[in-house]
Design a protein around this motif. Structure first.
Motif, mmCIF file in Angstrom:
data_model
loop_
_atom_site.group_PDB
_atom_site.id
_atom_site.type_symbol
_atom_site.label_atom_id
_atom_site.label_comp_id
_atom_site.label_asym_id
_atom_site.label_seq_id
_atom_site.Cartn_x
_atom_site.Cartn_y
_atom_site.Cartn_z
ATOM 1 N N PRO A 29 2.441 -0.175 -8.999
ATOM 2 C CA PRO A 29 1.754 -0.774 -10.851
ATOM 3 C C PRO A 29 3.463 -1.188 -11.278
ATOM 4 C CG PRO A 29 2.602 1.626 -10.095
ATOM 5 C CD PRO A 29 2.880 0.901 -9.161
ATOM 6 N N GLU A 30 3.176 -2.347 -12.531
ATOM 7 C CA GLU A 30 4.186 -2.970 -13.217
ATOM 8 C C GLU A 30 5.374 -2.892 -12.724
ATOM 9 O OE1 GLU A 30 4.346 -5.975 -14.673
ATOM 10 O OE2 GLU A 30 1.562 -6.281 -13.694
ATOM 11 N N GLU A 31 5.833 -1.546 -12.919
ATOM 12 C CA GLU A 31 7.199 -0.902 -12.303
ATOM 13 C C GLU A 31 7.705 -1.459 -11.240
ATOM 14 O OE1 GLU A 31 5.177 1.835 -15.475
ATOM 15 O OE2 GLU A 31 5.053 0.913 -13.517
ATOM 16 N N ALA A 32 6.528 -1.198 -10.080
ATOM 17 C CA ALA A 32 7.439 -1.748 -9.233
ATOM 18 C C ALA A 32 8.078 -3.250 -8.296
ATOM 19 C CB ALA A 32 6.044 -1.958 -7.155
ATOM 20 N N LYS A 33 7.933 -4.521 -9.304
ATOM 21 C CA LYS A 33 8.133 -5.154 -9.663
ATOM 22 C C LYS A 33 9.755 -4.946 -9.915
ATOM 23 C CE LYS A 33 3.427 -7.674 -11.059
ATOM 24 N NZ LYS A 33 3.111 -8.290 -12.218
ATOM 25 N N GLU A 34 9.905 -4.154 -10.922
ATOM 26 C CA GLU A 34 10.974 -4.433 -11.198
ATOM 27 C C GLU A 34 12.669 -3.530 -9.682
ATOM 28 O OE1 GLU A 34 12.110 -5.923 -14.289
ATOM 29 O OE2 GLU A 34 10.027 -5.881 -14.375
ATOM 30 N N LYS A 35 11.693 -3.095 -8.902
ATOM 31 C CA LYS A 35 13.210 -2.628 -7.765
ATOM 32 C C LYS A 35 13.008 -3.952 -6.712
ATOM 33 C CE LYS A 35 11.184 1.643 -9.069
ATOM 34 N NZ LYS A 35 12.161 2.636 -9.361
ATOM 35 N N ASP A 36 14.338 -4.084 -6.675
ATOM 36 C CA ASP A 36 14.907 -4.172 -5.495
ATOM 37 C C ASP A 36 14.067 -4.793 -4.165
ATOM 38 O OD1 ASP A 36 17.182 -4.871 -6.688
ATOM 39 O OD2 ASP A 36 18.304 -3.377 -5.723
ATOM 40 N N SER A 67 0.488 -1.000 0.356
ATOM 41 C CA SER A 67 -0.333 0.074 -0.605
ATOM 42 C C SER A 67 1.032 0.831 0.315
ATOM 43 C CB SER A 67 -0.297 0.046 1.101
ATOM 44 O OG SER A 67 -0.110 0.123 2.576
ATOM 45 N N HIS A 68 2.045 0.563 0.580
ATOM 46 C CA HIS A 68 3.080 2.116 0.968
ATOM 47 C C HIS A 68 3.153 2.895 -0.207
ATOM 48 C CE1 HIS A 68 1.775 3.145 4.980
ATOM 49 N NE2 HIS A 68 2.840 2.679 4.989
ATOM 50 N N THR A 69 4.250 1.641 -0.907
ATOM 51 C CA THR A 69 4.346 1.391 -2.402
ATOM 52 C C THR A 69 3.632 2.273 -3.381
ATOM 53 O OG1 THR A 69 5.976 -0.864 -2.557
ATOM 54 C CG2 THR A 69 5.438 0.191 -4.268
ATOM 55 N N GLU A 70 2.201 1.868 -3.530
ATOM 56 C CA GLU A 70 1.466 1.888 -4.339
ATOM 57 C C GLU A 70 1.400 3.972 -4.389
ATOM 58 O OE1 GLU A 70 -2.389 0.206 -4.744
ATOM 59 O OE2 GLU A 70 -1.386 -1.085 -4.647
ATOM 60 N N ILE A 71 1.277 4.025 -2.739
ATOM 61 C CA ILE A 71 1.013 5.529 -2.403
ATOM 62 C C ILE A 71 2.452 6.372 -3.001
ATOM 63 C CG2 ILE A 71 1.042 7.693 -0.763
ATOM 64 C CD1 ILE A 71 -0.469 5.611 1.087
ATOM 65 N N LEU A 72 3.959 6.131 -3.273
ATOM 66 C CA LEU A 72 5.066 6.244 -3.786
ATOM 67 C C LEU A 72 4.725 6.565 -5.060
ATOM 68 C CD1 LEU A 72 7.438 4.146 -0.689
ATOM 69 C CD2 LEU A 72 6.615 7.019 -0.852
ATOM 70 N N PHE A 73 4.263 5.610 -5.331
ATOM 71 C CA PHE A 73 4.962 6.079 -6.591
ATOM 72 C C PHE A 73 3.694 6.783 -7.403
ATOM 73 C CE2 PHE A 73 6.629 1.520 -7.168
ATOM 74 C CZ PHE A 73 7.630 2.029 -8.878
ATOM 75 N N SER A 74 2.298 6.802 -6.855
ATOM 76 C CA SER A 74 1.917 8.138 -7.147
ATOM 77 C C SER A 74 1.854 9.080 -7.110
ATOM 78 C CB SER A 74 -0.083 7.318 -6.620
ATOM 79 O OG SER A 74 0.571 7.783 -5.012
ATOM 80 N N LEU A 75 2.421 9.712 -6.369
ATOM 81 C CA LEU A 75 3.403 11.149 -5.983
ATOM 82 C C LEU A 75 4.088 10.987 -7.435
ATOM 83 C CD1 LEU A 75 3.518 10.935 -2.096
ATOM 84 C CD2 LEU A 75 1.981 12.104 -3.466
ATOM 85 N N GLY A 76 5.009 10.107 -7.278
ATOM 86 C CA GLY A 76 5.870 10.477 -9.075
ATOM 87 C C GLY A 76 6.700 10.094 -8.681
ATOM 88 N N GLU A 86 8.467 7.565 -8.583
ATOM 89 C CA GLU A 86 9.004 6.475 -8.765
ATOM 90 C C GLU A 86 11.032 5.671 -9.059
ATOM 91 O OE1 GLU A 86 7.719 8.345 -12.010
ATOM 92 O OE2 GLU A 86 7.143 7.815 -10.215
ATOM 93 N N ASP A 87 11.263 6.920 -9.038
ATOM 94 C CA ASP A 87 12.288 6.835 -9.541
ATOM 95 C C ASP A 87 13.554 7.045 -8.580
ATOM 96 O OD1 ASP A 87 12.319 7.302 -12.797
ATOM 97 O OD2 ASP A 87 12.735 9.031 -12.433
ATOM 98 N N LYS A 88 12.777 6.890 -7.278
ATOM 99 C CA LYS A 88 13.458 7.344 -6.440
ATOM 100 C C LYS A 88 12.844 6.508 -5.136
ATOM 101 C CE LYS A 88 13.620 12.647 -5.425
ATOM 102 N NZ LYS A 88 13.040 13.804 -4.790
ATOM 103 N N ILE A 89 12.734 5.153 -5.636
ATOM 104 C CA ILE A 89 11.937 3.658 -5.221
ATOM 105 C C ILE A 89 13.404 2.717 -5.211
ATOM 106 C CG2 ILE A 89 10.451 2.227 -4.216
ATOM 107 C CD1 ILE A 89 8.080 3.773 -5.311
ATOM 108 N N VAL A 90 14.318 2.505 -4.215
ATOM 109 C CA VAL A 90 15.120 1.497 -4.693
ATOM 110 C C VAL A 90 14.819 0.217 -3.917
ATOM 111 C CG1 VAL A 90 16.767 3.258 -4.470
ATOM 112 C CG2 VAL A 90 16.116 2.786 -2.460
#
Length: 319
Positions: free
Chosen positions: A99-106, A75-84, A86-90
């Motif tokens: 979203p789909e991009e979350a699957k690519e994160k470490d 849920s927090h991952t979705e919040i972070l992505f919704s705030l734009g 995505e490039d800061k989530i490590v």
């Protein structure tokens, strides 16, 4: 959630039935609104360092705008992505799939626990976790000099507050304001649409063995009420509680809801359970399986969950 007697069973239930990634230690005694308007700064809210008090009244200093963020819940991952952000989530959990991009994160762990060494190795300047978390893990993160903030919203309004709080912490206040204003408007639109409809009796199955219901204070209890239904487990003592099958049959729900969280759970498997043939929802073919990630995650899509439940209860209104 904190009241289950067997914590291992609780973890499994949350993953399979709620998909809420269980990195929490306890429940939700402090509400997100308590932390609203509690970000203090020396100047404007966009100025760092920020002195933050999170939902659990932990005072946290964030020295600079976060550039490397680890999320410990879907849920927090979705919040972070919704705030734009995505490039800061490590780093995210193994269950962060939207979203789909979350699957690519470490990946830093799953419902059995997090890999604290991996978290530290990622060198985040912010960790966002769901619930109070584990004291031992929290201590190690703090000892590494990493700020950690904790939120556990249990209603739509608390989700909205949490999004605004995370927006403040990450320098995305304007984005958070836009998201939450849209959420409020959509919620009001749905509630207004169903307000004059007859309230059907609804049961929401959290788990089937033992049978467990969404009780008062749970997300689904609120969604049912706002969507124009009546939760037959509204008088239970806990948010997520065992529910006797005899009581289920006696209260005779008109609509039976469950999450489509396991491959062997189908409408037919529910309807074929011994004794269920007498329930109105079964007799009238009103047993429905819902998308678990939407109806269970306290993030930006929670209003989509409300609409999904409302459409299920009152399909004619949404044609």
């Amino acid at each position: 959630m904190k009241r289950f007697k067997n914590k291992k069973t609780l973890m499994l239930v949350l993953v399979l039935a709620l998909t809420l990634v269980a990195f929490t230690g306890c429940g939700n005694s402090n509400k997100a609104e308590d932390s609203n308007e509690k970000v203090e700064t020396e100047g404007e809210n966009s100025t760092y360092p920020l002195e933050v008090e999170d939902q659990f009244k932990n005072k946290v200093t964030i020295e600079k705008e976060p550039e490397r963020i680890v999320s410990l819940a879907p849920s927090h991952t979705e919040i972070l992505f919704s705030l734009g952000l995505e490039d800061k989530i490590v780093g995210v959990t193994s269950f962060c799939d939207y979203p789909e991009e979350a699957k690519e994160k470490d990946k830093i762990g799953d419902y059995e626990g997090i890999n604290i060494e991996k978290v530290i190795e990622l060198e985040p300047d912010l960790v966002v976790q769901y619930g109070k978390g584990d004291e031992g893990i929290n201590s190690k993160i703090k000892e590494a000099g990493i700020p950690i903030v904790s939120y556990e919203p249990e209603s739509i309004d608390e989700v909205i507050n949490t999004i605004n709080e995370i927006g403040k912490v990450t320098g995305k206040e304007e984005e958070a304001k836009k998201i939450t204003e849209d959420m409020k408007a959509k919620k009001d639109e749905i509630v207004d649409k169903v307000k004059d409809e007859e309230r059907a009796k609804v049961f929401y199955e959290i788990w089937h063995d033992p049978l467990m219901a969404a009780g008062p204070g749970s997300f689904m209890d609120e969604l049912i009420n706002l969507a124009g239904g009546e939760n037959i487990a509204k008088d239970a003592k806990e948010e997520y509680t065992e529910f006797d099958q005899e009581q289920l049959i006696e209260r005779n729900p008109d609509i039976y809801l469950a999450a489509e969280d396991t491959e062997d759970k189908t409408v037919e498997s529910i309807k074929s359970r011994p004794g269920y043939e007498t329930i109105n929802a079964v007799k009238n073919d009103k047993v429905y399986l819902l998308e678990p990630n939407i109806v269970s995650r306290p993030g930006p899509r929670i209003v989509e969950a409300l609409e999904l439940v409302a459409k299920t209860l009152h399909p004619d209104l949404f044609e």
